[in-house]
Design a protein around this motif. Structure first.
Motif, PDB file in Angstrom:
ATOM      1  N   GLU A  48       7.734  12.699   0.357  1.00 27.28           N
ATOM      2  CA  GLU A  48       7.800  11.250   0.589  1.00 27.28           C
ATOM      3  C   GLU A  48       6.906  10.853   1.763  1.00 27.28           C
ATOM      4  O   GLU A  48       6.261   9.812   1.735  1.00 27.28           O
ATOM      5  N   ARG A  49       6.871  11.685   2.788  1.00 29.06           N
ATOM      6  CA  ARG A  49       6.036  11.398   3.952  1.00 29.06           C
ATOM      7  C   ARG A  49       4.560  11.461   3.583  1.00 29.06           C
ATOM      8  O   ARG A  49       3.765  10.617   3.991  1.00 29.06           O
ATOM      9  N   THR A  57       6.629   7.564  -6.530  1.00 28.34           N
ATOM     10  CA  THR A  57       8.032   7.363  -6.163  1.00 28.34           C
ATOM     11  C   THR A  57       8.966   7.678  -7.324  1.00 28.34           C
ATOM     12  O   THR A  57      10.065   8.200  -7.109  1.00 28.34           O
ATOM     13  N   ASP A  58       8.542   7.404  -8.560  1.00 31.04           N
ATOM     14  CA  ASP A  58       9.380   7.711  -9.722  1.00 31.04           C
ATOM     15  C   ASP A  58       9.592   9.223  -9.860  1.00 31.04           C
ATOM     16  O   ASP A  58      10.710   9.677 -10.121  1.00 31.04           O
ATOM     17  N   LEU A  62      13.058  11.375  -9.601  1.00 28.45           N
ATOM     18  CA  LEU A  62      13.466  12.330 -10.626  1.00 28.45           C
ATOM     19  C   LEU A  62      13.773  13.693 -10.001  1.00 28.45           C
ATOM     20  O   LEU A  62      14.786  14.325 -10.330  1.00 28.45           O
ATOM     21  N   LEU A  63      12.930  14.117  -9.080  1.00 32.15           N
ATOM     22  CA  LEU A  63      13.155  15.395  -8.396  1.00 32.15           C
ATOM     23  C   LEU A  63      14.474  15.373  -7.624  1.00 32.15           C
ATOM     24  O   LEU A  63      15.238  16.338  -7.663  1.00 32.15           O
ATOM     25  N   ALA A  91       8.346  23.333 -10.059  1.00 30.96           N
ATOM     26  CA  ALA A  91       7.198  22.860 -10.840  1.00 30.96           C
ATOM     27  C   ALA A  91       6.986  21.357 -10.639  1.00 30.96           C
ATOM     28  O   ALA A  91       5.845  20.897 -10.510  1.00 30.96           O
ATOM     29  N   GLN A  92       8.070  20.596 -10.587  1.00 27.86           N
ATOM     30  CA  GLN A  92       7.969  19.146 -10.377  1.00 27.86           C
ATOM     31  C   GLN A  92       7.375  18.843  -8.998  1.00 27.86           C
ATOM     32  O   GLN A  92       6.536  17.952  -8.862  1.00 27.86           O
ATOM     33  N   ALA A  93       7.791  19.587  -7.994  1.00 27.57           N
ATOM     34  CA  ALA A  93       7.252  19.377  -6.639  1.00 27.57           C
ATOM     35  C   ALA A  93       5.747  19.664  -6.614  1.00 27.57           C
ATOM     36  O   ALA A  93       4.979  18.924  -5.988  1.00 27.57           O
ATOM     37  N   GLU A  94       5.329  20.706  -7.316  1.00 23.00           N
ATOM     38  CA  GLU A  94       3.900  21.019  -7.379  1.00 23.00           C
ATOM     39  C   GLU A  94       3.140  19.914  -8.112  1.00 23.00           C
ATOM     40  O   GLU A  94       2.055  19.511  -7.688  1.00 23.00           O
TER      41      GLU A  94
END
Length: 145
Positions: A48-49, A57-58, A62-63, A91-94
């Motif tokens: 977020e930072r 943001t979506d 979700l994460l 995987a989502q963070a990547e």
């Protein structure tokens, strides 16, 4: 003590060690999963930072929901499902990191493109001014002759 009792006691001790080792391994896996969940939660704040343009943001929301889901599964000791969701979260963070990088690079390219356009416009205005000055000079030279 009879030899058969020694063997049965030995077998019992070996069985306890194997069961204890399995429990230790399961406990270690649970601690590992807990550590991964906590590190992913910390990574969300970092994402977020880094997302200063608010382009993903979506995906971050979700994460967060997946992390809430995985924590509920961890509480129920459903470690196989926890592992799957943790892998999905990683995987989502990547993916989020890549989208942030792509958005920043696109914005940088657009800024550079704008600068190039402004420079080209300035060059065209300068060329036009130079041509106007040259024609004015020729006109003045013709009137002076």
């Amino acid at each position: 003590m009879k030899p058969s009792r020694v063997v049965s006691y030995g077998a019992g001790v070996v069985a306890l060690l194997l069961l204890g080792g399995g429990l230790a391994r399961a406990n270690q896996e649970a601690e590992d999963l807990k550590r991964q969940i906590e590190s992913q939660r910390a990574a969300v704040a970092d994402l977020e930072r880094v997302d200063d343009r608010r382009m993903v943001t979506d995906e971050i929301t979700l994460l967060r929901s997946w992390l809430d889901e995985v924590w509920a599964q961890y509480s129920k000791e459903e470690y196989k499902k926890v592992r799957e969701v943790v892998d999905r979260c990683i995987a989502q963070a990547e993916l989020i990191r890549q989208k942030i990088t792509a958005a920043k690079m696109t914005a940088y390219a657009n800024d550079r493109e704008g600068q190039v356009r402004a420079t080209r416009d300035k060059i065209e205005r300068t060329k036009k001014s130079l041509l106007d000055a040259q024609s004015t000079k020729k006109a003045l030279e013709m009137t002076n002759k």
